[in-house]
Design an enzyme around this catalytic site. Sequence first.
Site: not given
Ligand code: PGA
Length: 233
Positions: A85, A157
Amino acid sequence: MIIALNNKCNLTKPEFITYQKELTHLSTTATLILCPSSLYLGEIAPSSIKLGAQNVSSTECGAYTGEISASQLKSASVKYCIVGHSERRANQHETDDEIAKKIKLLLKEEIIPILCVGEDKTKRQENLQLQVIMEELKMAMKNLSMEEQKKVIIAYEPIWSIGTGIIPTNNQIEEVINAIKKLYPENQVLYGGSANEENIDELKNISCIDGYLIGGLSLKPEKLKIFLEKLEN
Ligand code: PGA
């Protein structure tokens, strides 16, 4: 469709107990994966919701204070684990090498890694998103056989979208996911970054998305319910 709920470092124990009860009211045909704080992994009541961890040690069991190994996660019925992440890459200085080791150890224990990749705002402005993402994928998958590679769930992401309320255009998401699927055609690819009950109407038009990794919204079961209803109707 996969919906992975990343609670991050949120919810005290009493709050989590209430939260868990509220989650049982969700009804969906999607595979729901709950990734709570690791403190609560051993306390999840059996339900249709699958259990995911937010992190794993890059080492096996041993003298590593504060770490949780893949075999320990497996013994707590964990089936999925988020790896790489962007918050961990930035705050814990997690390296590509550590990420690759974590993925290998998880697969050895038959836990499915959810590998996060994504560009920051500067790389997006320089139009270097595909280079960044392909390099992250190559480094993360480097220790894996073809068979192992296919099992990894990839989560796109964009860092500039996480927790900001700003999401890429559908074309921008499609560009990245299609590029990932060209190289990894058998992997499932999720989108993550400010996905919520308001933008899902637009996001669901993207046919190459196999699911969502959800942060902020995961903490609001009422809104999550609306998100799931809209996604499925
Ligand atoms: P968010 O986070 O939906 O709050 O943008 C997504 C993540 O970090 O996996």
